[in-house]
Write a protein that holds these residues in place. Structure first.
Motif, PDB file in Angstrom:
ATOM      1  N   TRP A 198       0.582  23.260  -0.255  1.00 61.14           N
ATOM      2  CA  TRP A 198       1.010  22.418   0.832  1.00 61.14           C
ATOM      3  C   TRP A 198       1.939  21.595   0.481  1.00 61.14           C
ATOM      4  CZ3 TRP A 198      -4.767  20.179   1.830  1.00 61.14           C
ATOM      5  CH2 TRP A 198      -4.936  19.501   0.831  1.00 61.14           C
ATOM      6  N   LYS A 199       2.547  20.993   1.795  1.00 61.74           N
ATOM      7  CA  LYS A 199       3.667  19.835   1.433  1.00 61.74           C
ATOM      8  C   LYS A 199       2.957  18.559   0.828  1.00 61.74           C
ATOM      9  CE  LYS A 199       7.645  21.744   3.541  1.00 61.74           C
ATOM     10  NZ  LYS A 199       8.738  21.345   4.624  1.00 61.74           N
ATOM     11  N   ILE A 200       3.649  17.689   0.432  1.00 59.31           N
ATOM     12  CA  ILE A 200       2.903  16.248  -0.050  1.00 59.31           C
ATOM     13  C   ILE A 200       2.328  15.571   1.332  1.00 59.31           C
ATOM     14  CG2 ILE A 200       3.294  14.282  -1.356  1.00 59.31           C
ATOM     15  CD1 ILE A 200       3.440  16.889  -2.948  1.00 59.31           C
ATOM     16  N   LYS A 201       3.261  15.642   2.323  1.00 50.83           N
ATOM     17  CA  LYS A 201       2.760  14.789   3.514  1.00 50.83           C
ATOM     18  C   LYS A 201       1.356  15.579   3.855  1.00 50.83           C
ATOM     19  CE  LYS A 201       6.807  12.762   5.509  1.00 50.83           C
ATOM     20  NZ  LYS A 201       7.858  12.872   6.447  1.00 50.83           N
ATOM     21  N   THR A 202       1.323  16.915   3.808  1.00 50.32           N
ATOM     22  CA  THR A 202      -0.078  17.420   4.240  1.00 50.32           C
ATOM     23  C   THR A 202      -1.302  17.049   3.442  1.00 50.32           C
ATOM     24  OG1 THR A 202       1.191  19.434   4.906  1.00 50.32           O
ATOM     25  CG2 THR A 202      -0.963  19.605   5.143  1.00 50.32           C
ATOM     26  N   ALA A 203      -0.743  16.980   2.086  1.00 48.89           N
ATOM     27  CA  ALA A 203      -1.755  16.454   1.180  1.00 48.89           C
ATOM     28  C   ALA A 203      -2.313  14.945   1.245  1.00 48.89           C
ATOM     29  CB  ALA A 203      -1.243  16.454  -0.406  1.00 48.89           C
ATOM     30  N   ALA A 206      -4.649  14.952   4.128  1.00 51.27           N
ATOM     31  CA  ALA A 206      -5.975  15.493   3.640  1.00 51.27           C
ATOM     32  C   ALA A 206      -6.774  14.358   2.848  1.00 51.27           C
ATOM     33  CB  ALA A 206      -5.752  16.750   2.731  1.00 51.27           C
ATOM     34  N   PHE A 207      -5.944  13.331   2.074  1.00 50.28           N
ATOM     35  CA  PHE A 207      -6.309  12.190   1.602  1.00 50.28           C
ATOM     36  C   PHE A 207      -7.160  11.444   2.762  1.00 50.28           C
ATOM     37  CE2 PHE A 207      -4.763   7.723   0.789  1.00 50.28           C
ATOM     38  CZ  PHE A 207      -5.877   7.261   0.319  1.00 50.28           C
ATOM     39  N   GLY A 208      -6.555  11.128   3.728  1.00 48.79           N
ATOM     40  CA  GLY A 208      -6.973  10.470   4.749  1.00 48.79           C
ATOM     41  C   GLY A 208      -8.366  11.129   5.452  1.00 48.79           C
ATOM     42  N   GLN A 209      -8.530  12.393   5.406  1.00 50.13           N
ATOM     43  CA  GLN A 209      -9.616  13.081   5.908  1.00 50.13           C
ATOM     44  C   GLN A 209     -10.822  12.929   4.846  1.00 50.13           C
ATOM     45  OE1 GLN A 209      -8.033  13.447   9.088  1.00 50.13           O
ATOM     46  NE2 GLN A 209      -9.835  14.992   8.998  1.00 50.13           N
ATOM     47  N   LEU A 210     -10.544  12.825   3.904  1.00 44.63           N
ATOM     48  CA  LEU A 210     -11.415  12.778   2.755  1.00 44.63           C
ATOM     49  C   LEU A 210     -12.013  11.435   2.681  1.00 44.63           C
ATOM     50  CD1 LEU A 210     -13.142  13.998   0.146  1.00 44.63           C
ATOM     51  CD2 LEU A 210     -10.927  13.485  -1.265  1.00 44.63           C
ATOM     52  N   VAL A 211     -11.091  10.323   2.810  1.00 44.93           N
ATOM     53  CA  VAL A 211     -11.756   8.870   2.932  1.00 44.93           C
ATOM     54  C   VAL A 211     -12.566   8.698   4.099  1.00 44.93           C
ATOM     55  CG1 VAL A 211     -10.873   6.530   3.332  1.00 44.93           C
ATOM     56  CG2 VAL A 211      -9.886   8.220   1.702  1.00 44.93           C
ATOM     57  N   HIS A 212     -12.138   9.304   5.123  1.00 45.78           N
ATOM     58  CA  HIS A 212     -13.084   9.336   6.281  1.00 45.78           C
ATOM     59  C   HIS A 212     -14.364   9.962   6.249  1.00 45.78           C
ATOM     60  CE1 HIS A 212     -14.022   9.202  10.835  1.00 45.78           C
ATOM     61  NE2 HIS A 212     -14.287  10.630  10.760  1.00 45.78           N
ATOM     62  N   ASN A 225      -9.920  -1.304   6.108  1.00 55.21           N
ATOM     63  CA  ASN A 225      -8.666  -1.762   7.423  1.00 55.21           C
ATOM     64  C   ASN A 225      -7.507  -0.771   7.313  1.00 55.21           C
ATOM     65  OD1 ASN A 225      -9.728  -4.477   7.289  1.00 55.21           O
ATOM     66  ND2 ASN A 225      -8.823  -4.679   5.263  1.00 55.21           N
ATOM     67  N   HIS A 226      -7.951   0.505   7.073  1.00 55.34           N
ATOM     68  CA  HIS A 226      -6.952   1.502   6.980  1.00 55.34           C
ATOM     69  C   HIS A 226      -5.620   1.562   6.570  1.00 55.34           C
ATOM     70  CE1 HIS A 226      -9.955   3.337   9.684  1.00 55.34           C
ATOM     71  NE2 HIS A 226      -9.895   2.295  10.347  1.00 55.34           N
ATOM     72  N   TYR A 227      -5.360   0.567   5.516  1.00 60.50           N
ATOM     73  CA  TYR A 227      -4.329   0.304   4.854  1.00 60.50           C
ATOM     74  C   TYR A 227      -3.893   1.261   3.986  1.00 60.50           C
ATOM     75  CZ  TYR A 227      -0.841  -2.316   2.111  1.00 60.50           C
ATOM     76  OH  TYR A 227       0.159  -3.087   1.457  1.00 60.50           O
ATOM     77  N   PHE A 228      -4.835   1.745   3.109  1.00 62.57           N
ATOM     78  CA  PHE A 228      -4.161   2.697   1.958  1.00 62.57           C
ATOM     79  C   PHE A 228      -3.931   4.117   2.460  1.00 62.57           C
ATOM     80  CE2 PHE A 228      -6.861  -0.439  -0.286  1.00 62.57           C
ATOM     81  CZ  PHE A 228      -6.021  -0.977  -1.227  1.00 62.57           C
ATOM     82  N   THR A 229      -4.475   4.559   3.768  1.00 66.60           N
ATOM     83  CA  THR A 229      -4.498   5.665   4.462  1.00 66.60           C
ATOM     84  C   THR A 229      -3.383   5.773   5.252  1.00 66.60           C
ATOM     85  OG1 THR A 229      -6.433   4.954   5.808  1.00 66.60           O
ATOM     86  CG2 THR A 229      -6.921   6.290   3.993  1.00 66.60           C
ATOM     87  N   ASP A 230      -2.605   4.475   5.434  1.00 74.47           N
ATOM     88  CA  ASP A 230      -1.564   4.553   6.276  1.00 74.47           C
ATOM     89  C   ASP A 230      -0.183   4.794   5.636  1.00 74.47           C
ATOM     90  OD1 ASP A 230       0.439   3.892   8.057  1.00 74.47           O
ATOM     91  OD2 ASP A 230      -0.389   1.743   8.684  1.00 74.47           O
ATOM     92  N   ILE A 231       0.360   5.843   6.019  1.00 72.53           N
ATOM     93  CA  ILE A 231       1.563   6.378   5.395  1.00 72.53           C
ATOM     94  C   ILE A 231       2.838   5.306   5.336  1.00 72.53           C
ATOM     95  CG2 ILE A 231       2.786   7.760   7.136  1.00 72.53           C
ATOM     96  CD1 ILE A 231       3.093   9.957   4.738  1.00 72.53           C
ATOM     97  N   SER A 232       2.851   4.190   6.202  1.00 71.39           N
ATOM     98  CA  SER A 232       3.717   3.610   6.414  1.00 71.39           C
ATOM     99  C   SER A 232       3.722   2.540   5.229  1.00 71.39           C
ATOM    100  CB  SER A 232       3.810   2.665   7.636  1.00 71.39           C
ATOM    101  OG  SER A 232       2.588   1.957   7.777  1.00 71.39           O
TER     102      SER A 232
END
Length: 413
Positions: A198-203, A206-212, A225-232
């Motif tokens: 998968w592409k890195i953005k897809t990975a 997935a990181f966000g899904q795993l944290v959730h 605070n959804h800071y680390f899972t925010d790609i911005s």
């Protein structure tokens, strides 16, 4: 008549000249690898077949202008609108992405493999949780389609059966195939065209899904605070037309083109220790995420488009290592987790390291110790097994098969 036979003789001479020239060039190209093989060889009669096979591999891997021939062949296949190469070793789907596939009549029985995962879970301490993370197959259900006549390998159906067995055994599971088409990433951009990953953005998604998923298992959220899972909050460096993946290395870039690659790493301050060992090779690196967990060599290597050292996917965590230990020095009291994984999970795990204290990674193909023994002796809050649908085979589930032998042992108790 004399002129006719003269032309034949000239043609035959030129043909033989080309063969002799290519043979000499091939010998020059493969001479050094063959010398190394012979220097390291065990010359007992019982090893003769193995030495011959190694020499044969050296010659095949070092053919003069090998990838030039591969590119030319791939270009001819594309001109003929062919959707497969090398007897279906690599095939094209209807949007031009490459796939590994094979002829199959139905899903593979994975009951024994799921029992090994359950056996692993049964030997863990009461405080250590176990989750199976199923990463998606490149054949995305609801999107991917093969042209008529292209075989389907039933990877997704095999994964379905495997997860069913795990659930029956009471093992927690996270199926990342679910919600993939609702991820916000265009379906055509979920996977590389020329690579099975998968592409890195897809990975990152997935990181966000795993944290959730983990937030539902622990009282304290990993990222409240959804800071680390925010790609911005991450740098995203695009490299255009930059990557030829494992499937593209078999067909050449003129068959399916090349891929864009995104390098993603934190904007925020990080501090890591990164240890890895595979065989006799081991190293420890310290510093920020981009200094310790990334290697930029694949991004900068010149003139080796098809070489494994130029594989951009291996930018994260130095690719597939036997044993890895990542310590996030800014999360001293965070979770300590371990992954038994294949290559697909590597970038996802890299991002997960931002919200946990310690991450151990074991690749069953290269780790020579006893995986269950390592898990029992290491202080862990959570163990993840993450083997993708295409890798649900015996090689990735060797639990209890190998003796502990000179492998890295955690000092964390």
């Amino acid at each position: 008549m004399h002129s006719f036979f003269a032309k034949k003789r000239i043609t035959a001479f030129l043909f033989i000249l080309v063969l002799v020239t290519l043979s000499i060039l091939n010998m020059i190209q493969s001479m050094e690898p063959m010398k190394k093989t012979l220097a390291a060889a065990d010359y007992r009669f019982s090893n003769a077949k193995g030495i011959i096979n190694e020499l044969d591999a050296d010659i095949n891997e070092h053919v003069f202008e090998k990838f030039g021939f591969i590119e030319a062949y791939g270009y001819l296949q594309s001109l003929m609108w062919k959707n497969e190469e090398n007897n279906f070793e690599v095939v094209k789907d209807t949007e031009g992405k490459l796939h590994y596939t094979y002829f199959a009549t139905g899903p593979t029985d994975t009951k024994e493999l799921s029992e090994r995962v359950a056996k692993l879970g049964a030997q863990l301490g009461a405080k250590t949780k176990l989750t199976y993370v199923m990463t998606p197959d490149k054949y995305v259900r609801g999107h991917t389609a093969f042209p008529e006549g292209i075989p389907y390998n039933y990877n997704n159906e095999t994964a379905d059966g495997f997860l069913t067995h795990l659930k029956e055994a009471g093992i927690d599971t996270l199926d990342l195939r679910e919600g993939l088409l609702e991820s916000g990433i265009p379906a055509k951009d979920l996977f590389f065209t020329t690579d099975h990953h998968w592409k890195i953005k897809t990975a990152f998604w997935a990181f966000g899904q795993l944290v959730h998923h983990l937030d539902g298992m622990y009282n304290k959220p990993l990222d409240p605070n959804h800071y680390f899972t925010d790609i911005s909050n991450y740098n995203v460096i695009p490299y255009k037309d930059f990557f030829i993946g494992s499937q593209g290395r078999k067909t050449g870039k003129y068959y399916a083109g090349d891929d864009d690659f995104d390098l993603i790493y934190p904007k925020f301050k990080t501090n890591y220790s990164f240890y890895f060992k595979t065989g006799e090779t081991e190293a420890t690196l310290n510093g920020r995420f981009e200094d310790s967990l990334l290697t930029t060599y694949p991004l900068n290597v010149k003139g080796a488009t098809y070489d494994l050292t130029a594989d951009k996917y291996f930018t994260y965590l130095y690719g597939n290592q036997g044993i890895v230990h990542v310590t996030n020095k800014d999360k001293a009291n965070g979770l300590k987790v371990m992954f038994i994984k294949d290559s697909l999970a590597v970038p996802m795990i890299s991002f997960l390291s931002t919200v946990v204290s310690d991450v151990y990674l074991i690749d069953p193909r290269y780790y020579t110790g006893d995986i269950i023994d390592f898990a029992k002796k290491t202080a862990l809050d959570h163990i993840f097994v993450s083997i993708s649908p295409q890798d649900l085979v015996d090689e990735f589930f060797p639990y209890g098969k190998y003796k502990t032998e000179g492998h890295y042992t955690s000092s964390s108790k």
